[in-house]
Scaffold this motif. Structure first.
Motif, PDB file in Angstrom:
ATOM      1  N   SER A  29       0.826  -1.208   0.000  1.00 36.86           N
ATOM      2  CA  SER A  29       0.000   0.000   0.000  1.00 36.86           C
ATOM      3  C   SER A  29       0.861   1.259   0.000  1.00 36.86           C
ATOM      4  N   VAL A  30       1.904   1.250   0.829  1.00 34.68           N
ATOM      5  CA  VAL A  30       2.814   2.405   0.893  1.00 34.68           C
ATOM      6  C   VAL A  30       3.502   2.628  -0.449  1.00 34.68           C
ATOM      7  N   TYR A  31       3.951   1.541  -1.056  1.00 32.23           N
ATOM      8  CA  TYR A  31       4.649   1.649  -2.348  1.00 32.23           C
ATOM      9  C   TYR A  31       3.726   2.207  -3.424  1.00 32.23           C
ATOM     10  N   LEU A  32       2.488   1.736  -3.462  1.00 36.84           N
ATOM     11  CA  LEU A  32       1.532   2.244  -4.456  1.00 36.84           C
ATOM     12  C   LEU A  32       1.238   3.719  -4.222  1.00 36.84           C
ATOM     13  N   PHE A  33       1.141   4.117  -2.945  1.00 35.77           N
ATOM     14  CA  PHE A  33       0.907   5.531  -2.634  1.00 35.77           C
ATOM     15  C   PHE A  33       2.094   6.376  -3.081  1.00 35.77           C
ATOM     16  N   ILE A  34       3.320   5.874  -2.847  1.00 29.70           N
ATOM     17  CA  ILE A  34       4.519   6.597  -3.272  1.00 29.70           C
ATOM     18  C   ILE A  34       4.523   6.774  -4.787  1.00 29.70           C
ATOM     19  N   LEU A  35       4.205   5.693  -5.508  1.00 30.03           N
ATOM     20  CA  LEU A  35       4.174   5.782  -6.973  1.00 30.03           C
ATOM     21  C   LEU A  35       3.133   6.796  -7.448  1.00 30.03           C
ATOM     22  N   VAL A  36       1.920   6.684  -6.919  1.00 31.65           N
ATOM     23  CA  VAL A  36       0.842   7.571  -7.362  1.00 31.65           C
ATOM     24  C   VAL A  36       1.166   9.020  -7.005  1.00 31.65           C
TER      25      VAL A  36
END
Length: 314
Positions: A29-36
Motif C-alpha cells: 500500500s505504501v509503495y503504491l501511494f509513493i508511486l501515485v
C-alpha cells in the motif's frame, strides 16, 4: 567455496506467516501511494508551464528520485515478505547495492542543491535569474546524479573485489551494503574505513552546507522590514525545510542505530526500511499540502477532467 548467490532472509525475529502477510499488505500500500503521489507531482509539473521554474524542476527531480529509490528495493522486500526468504545472484545483489547507494547519495546532493536555490532566491534575488535557470539547474541535477553514482560505484568496486567464501545469508529484506560487507572473508578494515569515510562525506557535507545556507537565509529574512515579506520568505523555505528534516533525521537515526551496541537486527532492518520509504512517502504530501502553486495546478487539472466543479475558487 566461493559464494555465487546470496540468501536474503528478511527479519530474523519474524517467521510467522500472518505477520509477514501484514507487512506485505502495508508496504504494498505504501509503495503504491509513493508511486501515485510522486507520478502525480511529475505530471502536474510537466502539464503546467507556469511551474517550469528552477525550484519546481528540483521538486520534479526529487519526485523521480523517490520513485527510483523505492522501486529499487520495495519489490524485493515484498517478495521476501511473501516467500520468507529469497536467493539472488551475486552480481544482481551488487547491482542493487550500487543503485541504492547511488540514489541515496544523489538525493543528499539534490537536497543540498535545493537549499542553494532557496539561498540565492532570498539572499541574492537580483542575481537569481542569472545564477539559477532551467538549463543550469538541469546540468546541476545531472552533476548530482554523476557524483552520487561515482561515490557508490567506488565503494562497491572495493567491496566486490573481496573474497566471499563463508556464509551467504543476508539478514535483511534486500541487499544492504553493510550486511553484505560483513559476509566478506579476510581483513575488511581498509575497505570498511573507505566506505565509512565516503558515507560520512555524502551524508554530512551536504547537511553542513544546508545548515549554513539556512542560517544565512534566516539572517536575511530577519532583516526584511515588512512582516508580510518575512512571512512570505519563511513560507517559501518551510516546505524544503520539512523535506530536509524528514530525510536527514531518518538517515541520521539509522546511521546512529547501526553503531549502537545491543541494537537488535530487526530494529536496524526496520530503521533502514523507514529510511528507504518514509521520505518518499512524505514528500508528495508535504509539497501538495504546503505549496500553493502545486495545489492550484492540481485543482486546475481536476477541474479540466471534471472531478471538481469549475466554479471552485482558489
Amino acid at each position: 567455496m566461493l559464494v555465487t548467490e546470496f540468501l536474503i532472509t528478511g527479519f530474523p525475529g519474524l517467521r510467522d506467516q500472518e505477520s509477514r502477510k501484514t507487512l506485505f499488505a502495508i508496504f504494498l500500500s505504501v509503495y503504491l501511494f509513493i508511486l501515485v503521489g510522486n507520478i502525480l507531482l511529475i505530471l502536474i509539473f510537466t502539464s503546467d508551464r507556469t511551474l517550469h521554474t528552477p525550484m519546481y524542476t528540483l521538486v520534479c527531480g526529487l519526485a523521480f528520485l523517490d520513485i527510483a529509490i523505492t522501486t529499487n528495493t520495495v519489490p524485493s522486500m515484498l517478495v521476501v515478505f511473501r516467500l520468507e526468504s529469497r536467493s539472488t545472484p551475486f552480481a544482481t545483489c551488487f547491482v542493487q547495492i550500487v543503485f541504492f547507494q547511488g540514489l541515496f547519495s544523489t538525493e543528499c546532493f539534490l537536497l543540498c542543491l535545493m537549499a542553494y536555490d532557496r539561498y540565492i532566491a532570498i539572499c541574492n534575488p537580483l542575481h537569481y535569474p542569472n545564477l539559477m535557470n532551467n538549463i543550469r539547474v538541469s546540468k546541476m541535477i545531472a552533476c548530482c546524479w554523476l557524483t552520487g553514482f561515482i561515490c557508490a560505484t567506488t565503494c562497491v568496486i572495493l567491496t566486490v573485489q573481496l573474497p566471499f567464501c563463508g556464509s551467504n545469508q543476508i539478514n535483511h529484506c534486500f541487499c544492504d551494503f553493510a550486511s553484505v560487507l560483513l559476509l566478506a572473508c579476510g581483513n575488511i578494515e581498509m575497505t570498511g574505513f573507505v566506505v565509512l569515510s565516503v558515507g560520512l562525506s555524502v551524508l554530512f557535507i551536504p547537511l553542513i552546507f544546508i545548515l549554513f545556507s539556512y542560517m544565512r537565509i534566516i539572517y536575511s529574512v530577519v532583516r526584511i522590514s515588512t512582516t508580510e515579506g518575512r512571512l512570505k520568505a519563511f513560507y517559501t523555505c518551510g516546505t524544503h525545510m520539512l523535506v530536509i528534516s524528514v530525510f536527514f533525521l531518518v538517515a541520521g537515526g539509522v546511521f546512529i542505530s547501526d553503531r549502537i551496541a545491543g541494537t537488535s537486527v530487526d530494529m536496524r532492518i526496520m530503521g533502514l526500511i523507514i529510511q528507504n520509504v518514509f521520505p518518499a512517502l512524505m514528500n508528495p504530501i508535504i509539497y501538495c499540502l504546503r505549496t500553493k502553486e502545486i495545489r492550484k495546478s492540481f485543482e486546475k487539472t481536476l477541474r479540466k477532467i471534471r472531478i471538481l466543479p469549475s466554479s471552485l475558487t482558489n
